[in-house]
Design an enzyme around this catalytic site. Structure first.
Site, short mmCIF file in Angstrom:
data_model
loop_
_atom_site.label_atom_id
_atom_site.label_comp_id
_atom_site.label_asym_id
_atom_site.label_seq_id
_atom_site.Cartn_x
_atom_site.Cartn_y
_atom_site.Cartn_z
CG ASP A 105 -1.93 0.72 1.14
OD1 ASP A 105 -1.82 1.76 0.61
OD2 ASP A 105 -2.66 1.15 2.15
CG ASP B 241 -2.38 3.40 -4.24
OD1 ASP B 241 -3.63 2.68 -4.53
OD2 ASP B 241 -2.65 4.93 -3.21
CD GLU B 242 -5.15 -0.65 -1.69
OE1 GLU B 242 -4.98 -1.26 -0.22
OE2 GLU B 242 -6.02 -0.18 -2.46
#
Length: 296
Positions: free
Chosen positions: A14, A108-109
């Site tokens: 993350d 973003d993960e």
């Protein structure tokens, strides 16, 4: 006695305040400053903010005017989507050096299935530390990592210590660690499902065992069965390495307050239509035609 090799091991990467972190990396003068990303310099709604801004109570979705009231030194930064996509791509490509079993969950993960990497790369915690180093080397941006035996617990673990955190919840400890956690803190349990559970006195993950799995299955089908297992650290969902076609495609834009001029609204609609059309073509899909009327 527990064996050194986990029967199943999953990492969730993350990125920390991703857009803001990229801006601070690219512009050293912004490091340590309270910044917020908006759609252009005239944007009024904050997409995301740096941790320095969050310390003042500035949150995603907040109006810039309110952010400046909370923090007079707040700095508004126009979003650079292409730059964020570029950095995201570099990160995801770098993560494939850890394992090819990668699921890009969002810009973003990412989930990494590392069950079969343990003999080669070490314990899940060692692999997680290596993952953090790989991400930073590829992007210059810090991330938080959660490690557990299932996707839901790994995702929950990743948000426990931010920024730059690393949290390990071994599979045999997952049920105990989740016991007092509100069910709505787990990914995918909110809104209607959360209310349905609360009406049946299921507020924390530990309460879930009181509810027969058959009741959730009757109401929500396979999703209900998965939710019942998620709360006990037993999420059966696999890391999906193949990206399925989207079930729906859309694009949104926040207009300035009191926008009522038809030419401005049409400009926004044209921009959003272009974005949606691009995504439709990428997936070789078509859309039905609808007429949108504007009152002038």
């Amino acid at each position: 006695m527990r064996t050194a090799v986990w029967p199943r091991a999953i990492i969730l990467v993350d990125m920390n305040a991703f857009f803001a972190s990229v801006e601070q990396r690219d512009c050293p003068e912004l490091q340590g400053r309270p910044i917020g990303i908006t759609n252009g310099l005239t944007g009024t709604c904050i997409i995301t903010s740096s941790y320095e801004a969050r310390a003042y109570g500035i949150k995603t979705g907040m109006r810039v005017k309110e952010a400046r009231r909370l923090c007079p030194d707040f700095i508004q930064i126009p979003a650079r989507p292409q730059r964020y996509a570029q950095v995201s791509t570099a990160i995801m490509e770098a993560l494939t050096t850890i394992t090819p079993d990668l699921e890009v969950f969002s810009v973003d993960e990412a989930f990494l299935e590392i069950t079969h990497c343990q003999q080669l790369l070490g314990s899940p915690e060692q692999i997680a530390r290596r993952t953090k180093a790989v991400v930073y080397e590829a992007s210059g941006v810090l991330c938080s990592v959660g490690v557990s035996g299932d996707k839901t617990t790994a995702k929950y673990a990743a948000k426990l210590h931010k920024p730059d955190g690393l949290t390990v919840i071994p599979p045999w400890e997952a049920a105990r660690r989740l016991h007092d956690v509100p069910v709505t803190e787990l990914c995918g349990i909110a809104g209607g499902i959360g209310r349905y559970l609360a009406e049946r006195s299921v507020v924390t993950c530990g309460h879930m065992a009181r509810l027969p799995v058959s009741e959730l299955a009757r109401r929500f089908g396979n999703i209900g069965r998965r939710i019942w297992l998620m709360a006990q650290g037993l999420d059966p969902a696999l890391v999906e390495t193949r990206v399925a076609p989207p079930k729906s495609i859309g694009h949104g834009k926040v207009t300035p307050p009191h926008t009522n001029m038809s030419n401005v609204i049409l400009t926004y609609l044209e921009h959003m239509s272009f974005k949606v059309g691009t995504r439709l073509r990428r997936h070789q899909l078509v859309a039905q035609n609808y007429f949108i009327g504007l009152r002038t």
